[in-house]
Design a protein around this motif. Sequence first.
Motif, PDB file in Angstrom:
ATOM      1  N   HIS A   1      23.607  17.368 -15.469  1.00 52.38           N
ATOM      2  CA  HIS A   1      22.356  17.345 -16.235  1.00 52.38           C
ATOM      3  C   HIS A   1      21.197  17.798 -15.348  1.00 52.38           C
ATOM      4  O   HIS A   1      21.229  17.631 -14.131  1.00 52.38           O
ATOM      5  CB  HIS A   1      22.077  15.945 -16.768  1.00 52.38           C
ATOM      6  N   ASP A   2      20.178  18.332 -15.988  1.00 49.90           N
ATOM      7  CA  ASP A   2      18.965  18.735 -15.270  1.00 49.90           C
ATOM      8  C   ASP A   2      17.977  17.570 -15.291  1.00 49.90           C
ATOM      9  O   ASP A   2      17.440  17.219 -16.341  1.00 49.90           O
ATOM     10  CB  ASP A   2      18.346  19.971 -15.935  1.00 49.90           C
ATOM     11  N   TYR A   3      17.758  16.970 -14.120  1.00 55.93           N
ATOM     12  CA  TYR A   3      16.861  15.823 -14.021  1.00 55.93           C
ATOM     13  C   TYR A   3      15.563  16.159 -13.298  1.00 55.93           C
ATOM     14  O   TYR A   3      14.849  15.257 -12.850  1.00 55.93           O
ATOM     15  CB  TYR A   3      17.551  14.670 -13.282  1.00 55.93           C
ATOM     16  N   ASP A   4      15.231  17.438 -13.189  1.00 56.35           N
ATOM     17  CA  ASP A   4      14.017  17.811 -12.460  1.00 56.35           C
ATOM     18  C   ASP A   4      12.762  17.169 -13.060  1.00 56.35           C
ATOM     19  O   ASP A   4      11.820  16.837 -12.341  1.00 56.35           O
ATOM     20  CB  ASP A   4      13.852  19.329 -12.439  1.00 56.35           C
ATOM     21  N   ASN A   5      12.758  16.996 -14.387  1.00 53.85           N
ATOM     22  CA  ASN A   5      11.583  16.391 -15.014  1.00 53.85           C
ATOM     23  C   ASN A   5      11.534  14.885 -14.800  1.00 53.85           C
ATOM     24  O   ASN A   5      10.596  14.217 -15.255  1.00 53.85           O
ATOM     25  CB  ASN A   5      11.537  16.712 -16.510  1.00 53.85           C
ATOM     26  N   GLN A   6      12.552  14.319 -14.119  1.00 49.39           N
ATOM     27  CA  GLN A   6      12.564  12.886 -13.816  1.00 49.39           C
ATOM     28  C   GLN A   6      12.100  12.602 -12.390  1.00 49.39           C
ATOM     29  O   GLN A   6      12.024  11.436 -11.996  1.00 49.39           O
ATOM     30  CB  GLN A   6      13.974  12.314 -13.997  1.00 49.39           C
ATOM     31  N   ILE A   7      11.805  13.642 -11.605  1.00 50.81           N
ATOM     32  CA  ILE A   7      11.410  13.405 -10.215  1.00 50.81           C
ATOM     33  C   ILE A   7      10.121  12.590 -10.163  1.00 50.81           C
ATOM     34  O   ILE A   7       9.991  11.638  -9.382  1.00 50.81           O
ATOM     35  CB  ILE A   7      11.248  14.747  -9.465  1.00 50.81           C
ATOM     36  N   GLY A   8       9.154  12.951 -11.004  1.00 56.61           N
ATOM     37  CA  GLY A   8       7.896  12.213 -11.022  1.00 56.61           C
ATOM     38  C   GLY A   8       8.085  10.764 -11.423  1.00 56.61           C
ATOM     39  O   GLY A   8       7.546   9.851 -10.781  1.00 56.61           O
ATOM     40  N   THR A   9       8.851  10.519 -12.490  1.00 55.99           N
ATOM     41  CA  THR A   9       9.056   9.141 -12.942  1.00 55.99           C
ATOM     42  C   THR A   9       9.896   8.346 -11.944  1.00 55.99           C
ATOM     43  O   THR A   9       9.725   7.126 -11.817  1.00 55.99           O
ATOM     44  CB  THR A   9       9.727   9.111 -14.326  1.00 55.99           C
ATOM     45  N   ALA A  10      10.799   9.013 -11.214  1.00 45.02           N
ATOM     46  CA  ALA A  10      11.565   8.325 -10.179  1.00 45.02           C
ATOM     47  C   ALA A  10      10.639   7.837  -9.069  1.00 45.02           C
ATOM     48  O   ALA A  10      10.754   6.692  -8.589  1.00 45.02           O
ATOM     49  CB  ALA A  10      12.636   9.251  -9.610  1.00 45.02           C
ATOM     50  N   LEU A  11       9.697   8.691  -8.663  1.00 47.91           N
ATOM     51  CA  LEU A  11       8.740   8.305  -7.624  1.00 47.91           C
ATOM     52  C   LEU A  11       7.815   7.194  -8.123  1.00 47.91           C
ATOM     53  O   LEU A  11       7.497   6.246  -7.383  1.00 47.91           O
ATOM     54  CB  LEU A  11       7.916   9.521  -7.197  1.00 47.91           C
ATOM     55  N   ILE A  12       7.372   7.300  -9.368  1.00 48.97           N
ATOM     56  CA  ILE A  12       6.518   6.257  -9.944  1.00 48.97           C
ATOM     57  C   ILE A  12       7.259   4.926  -9.969  1.00 48.97           C
ATOM     58  O   ILE A  12       6.723   3.876  -9.580  1.00 48.97           O
ATOM     59  CB  ILE A  12       6.072   6.644 -11.366  1.00 48.97           C
ATOM     60  N   SER A  13       8.516   4.955 -10.414  1.00 51.79           N
ATOM     61  CA  SER A  13       9.316   3.732 -10.529  1.00 51.79           C
ATOM     62  C   SER A  13       9.496   3.060  -9.184  1.00 51.79           C
ATOM     63  O   SER A  13       9.279   1.844  -9.039  1.00 51.79           O
ATOM     64  CB  SER A  13      10.688   4.064 -11.132  1.00 51.79           C
ATOM     65  N   ASP A  14       9.919   3.840  -8.184  1.00 54.47           N
ATOM     66  CA  ASP A  14      10.133   3.270  -6.860  1.00 54.47           C
ATOM     67  C   ASP A  14       8.816   2.792  -6.258  1.00 54.47           C
ATOM     68  O   ASP A  14       8.752   1.763  -5.583  1.00 54.47           O
ATOM     69  CB  ASP A  14      10.802   4.300  -5.948  1.00 54.47           C
ATOM     70  N   GLY A  15       7.739   3.551  -6.506  1.00 54.78           N
ATOM     71  CA  GLY A  15       6.430   3.157  -6.002  1.00 54.78           C
ATOM     72  C   GLY A  15       5.974   1.824  -6.572  1.00 54.78           C
ATOM     73  O   GLY A  15       5.509   0.937  -5.840  1.00 54.78           O
ATOM     74  N   LEU A  16       6.127   1.655  -7.885  1.00 55.59           N
ATOM     75  CA  LEU A  16       5.725   0.393  -8.504  1.00 55.59           C
ATOM     76  C   LEU A  16       6.614  -0.760  -8.050  1.00 55.59           C
ATOM     77  O   LEU A  16       6.133  -1.873  -7.817  1.00 55.59           O
ATOM     78  CB  LEU A  16       5.763   0.527 -10.033  1.00 55.59           C
TER      79      LEU A  16
ATOM     80  N   ILE B   1       1.556   9.463  -5.952  1.00 60.33           N
ATOM     81  CA  ILE B   1       2.179  10.779  -5.751  1.00 60.33           C
ATOM     82  C   ILE B   1       3.104  11.100  -6.922  1.00 60.33           C
ATOM     83  O   ILE B   1       3.178  12.243  -7.392  1.00 60.33           O
ATOM     84  CB  ILE B   1       2.948  10.803  -4.422  1.00 60.33           C
ATOM     85  N   GLY B   2       3.790  10.075  -7.418  1.00 60.37           N
ATOM     86  CA  GLY B   2       4.665  10.276  -8.571  1.00 60.37           C
ATOM     87  C   GLY B   2       3.906  10.757  -9.785  1.00 60.37           C
ATOM     88  O   GLY B   2       4.358  11.653 -10.512  1.00 60.37           O
ATOM     89  N   PHE B   3       2.731  10.184 -10.029  1.00 62.53           N
ATOM     90  CA  PHE B   3       1.907  10.624 -11.169  1.00 62.53           C
ATOM     91  C   PHE B   3       1.460  12.079 -10.983  1.00 62.53           C
ATOM     92  O   PHE B   3       1.431  12.854 -11.949  1.00 62.53           O
ATOM     93  CB  PHE B   3       0.692   9.715 -11.322  1.00 62.53           C
ATOM     94  N   VAL B   4       1.121  12.453  -9.750  1.00 64.20           N
ATOM     95  CA  VAL B   4       0.718  13.835  -9.479  1.00 64.20           C
ATOM     96  C   VAL B   4       1.890  14.785  -9.721  1.00 64.20           C
ATOM     97  O   VAL B   4       1.732  15.853 -10.324  1.00 64.20           O
ATOM     98  CB  VAL B   4       0.199  13.971  -8.026  1.00 64.20           C
ATOM     99  N   VAL B   5       3.075  14.387  -9.253  1.00 66.13           N
ATOM    100  CA  VAL B   5       4.270  15.221  -9.450  1.00 66.13           C
ATOM    101  C   VAL B   5       4.581  15.370 -10.932  1.00 66.13           C
ATOM    102  O   VAL B   5       4.948  16.454 -11.412  1.00 66.13           O
ATOM    103  CB  VAL B   5       5.475  14.612  -8.697  1.00 66.13           C
TER     104      VAL B   5
ATOM    105  N   CYS C   1       0.824  -1.214   0.000  1.00 62.69           N
ATOM    106  CA  CYS C   1       0.000   0.000   0.000  1.00 62.69           C
ATOM    107  C   CYS C   1       0.857   1.263   0.000  1.00 62.69           C
ATOM    108  O   CYS C   1       0.512   2.262  -0.638  1.00 62.69           O
ATOM    109  CB  CYS C   1      -0.935  -0.002   1.205  1.00 62.69           C
ATOM    110  N   THR C   2       1.995   1.219   0.698  1.00 64.00           N
ATOM    111  CA  THR C   2       2.916   2.357   0.677  1.00 64.00           C
ATOM    112  C   THR C   2       3.446   2.585  -0.727  1.00 64.00           C
ATOM    113  O   THR C   2       3.564   3.723  -1.190  1.00 64.00           O
ATOM    114  CB  THR C   2       4.075   2.122   1.658  1.00 64.00           C
ATOM    115  N   GLY C   3       3.769   1.493  -1.424  1.00 59.86           N
ATOM    116  CA  GLY C   3       4.236   1.613  -2.801  1.00 59.86           C
ATOM    117  C   GLY C   3       3.180   2.194  -3.719  1.00 59.86           C
ATOM    118  O   GLY C   3       3.482   3.030  -4.586  1.00 59.86           O
ATOM    119  N   ILE C   4       1.939   1.760  -3.545  1.00 57.52           N
ATOM    120  CA  ILE C   4       0.842   2.299  -4.367  1.00 57.52           C
ATOM    121  C   ILE C   4       0.703   3.804  -4.144  1.00 57.52           C
ATOM    122  O   ILE C   4       0.566   4.585  -5.101  1.00 57.52           O
ATOM    123  CB  ILE C   4      -0.479   1.580  -4.038  1.00 57.52           C
ATOM    124  N   LEU C   5       0.752   4.232  -2.880  1.00 56.65           N
ATOM    125  CA  LEU C   5       0.633   5.663  -2.571  1.00 56.65           C
ATOM    126  C   LEU C   5       1.788   6.443  -3.176  1.00 56.65           C
ATOM    127  O   LEU C   5       1.586   7.531  -3.742  1.00 56.65           O
ATOM    128  CB  LEU C   5       0.592   5.861  -1.055  1.00 56.65           C
TER     129      LEU C   5
END
Length: 448
Positions: free
Chosen positions: A262-277, A122-126, A114-118
């Motif tokens: 490199h500027d990875y700010d646009n990867q913050i959301g996908t990083a959260l999604i990846s770890d969450g999944l 959050i990653g998708f929202v970010v 459930c923590t991973g799902i949350l």
Amino acid sequence: MSGLFHWELHGDGKTLGPGEVVEPNERLTWPRTIEIGAQHVVAMFGATFLVPILTHFDPSTTLFFTAFSTALFLLINRNILPSYLGSSFGFIAPITAVASAGKGIGAASFGIMCTGILLALIGFVVQWAGAVWIDRIMPPVINGAIVAIIGFNLAPSVWTNFQTAPDTALVTLLAVLLCAVLFKGLLGRLNILLGVLIGYAYACCRGQVDFGPVASADWIGIPRFHLPTVDFSVLPMFLPVVLVLIAENVGHVKSVAQMTGHDYDNQIGTALISDGLGTTVAGFGGGSGTTTYGENIGVMAATKVYSTAAYWCAAAFALILSLCPKFGEIINTIPAGVLGGVTTLLYGMIGMIGVQIWVDNKVDFSKPLNIMTAAVVMIIGIADFQFALADVQFNGIAIGSIVVLVLYHGLKAVGRLTGTIPRKPVPDLKPGDDSGFVDMPSVDLQDE
């Protein structure tokens, strides 16, 4: 998809000149890339295996899911953000609390899932709204407090393990500390692993290690998977960990950006999604929750090789090791005395990372709001306050995480209404700025 697994050869693939780095989309020769991948496995090894040992999860299953989560992370981030996902220490406290409440490992797996799902949500929202709102909801004073209590809340379990074999615990602790200052480079960064090995050798000499299960284990086999048991009463203990995972992932992205330029700010959301999944799948199959690892950032800093190809090699190594039950049983033989010694440092370091967040972000504790918020939450977490609502049990971390959010934002709102906390002027939006969000560092807020 074929282009995803193509890396340009850096130079001759054998040497790095002064100031040169191997970019994420580059690689050295495959033998050298495989060697660096092995270094990444060794770097994450000590910390990753301590989590299943301390929580009584299966080490081979945990290692299997770190390999899976790493591969998933690389795929979702299109091979441009290097990272290894190892076991998160943030889950130790809630898993321990679940065990103390007499609930099984299945209930803990449900909490992890459930923590991973949350986290993924959050990653998708970010990814859609940007990461600025994270700074608004979780400024450094909140973030630091939550990370700190997750570490310090575990102090009693350290003493329990330490007392089982004080001599072994002391040898292990001293070895971990001395290895950090005696060795330079990669060896110094592997002080936890080296210290555990030294403590383990001492425990063997003292007859504190039982090798019976190792002798009877197979050389090749499938990890022990199990499904979660639905138990919503454990969620208050697990869901606060998502705040730690957010902080770890955001910190990882910022660190890699700083090292690579490199500027990875646009990867913050996908990083959260990846770890969450990855954490979701691990929880579903009986593994520990995962997170990005600072130990592997150390390897990149030492080698100047940021190639994602090396991380694919690391994931392959971890997968192979997870298919050896005998190897997993060897890990399970590490005695409590060794664990007591190494966790004296590790759990304290988790707590101090929270303090470091305050220091790095220059949180001003002369401000009453900041010091009152941090003070109350630290006591709740360290003393492990307990509260039960119907069949739901809240421990110190869950209560502290709720209190820090309500206390900080509630008091700030009251202060601004009464004028005791001045409002921060909102600068004009520049062309190209996201509507509704102001990119304003949280450390500039009047109440911080």
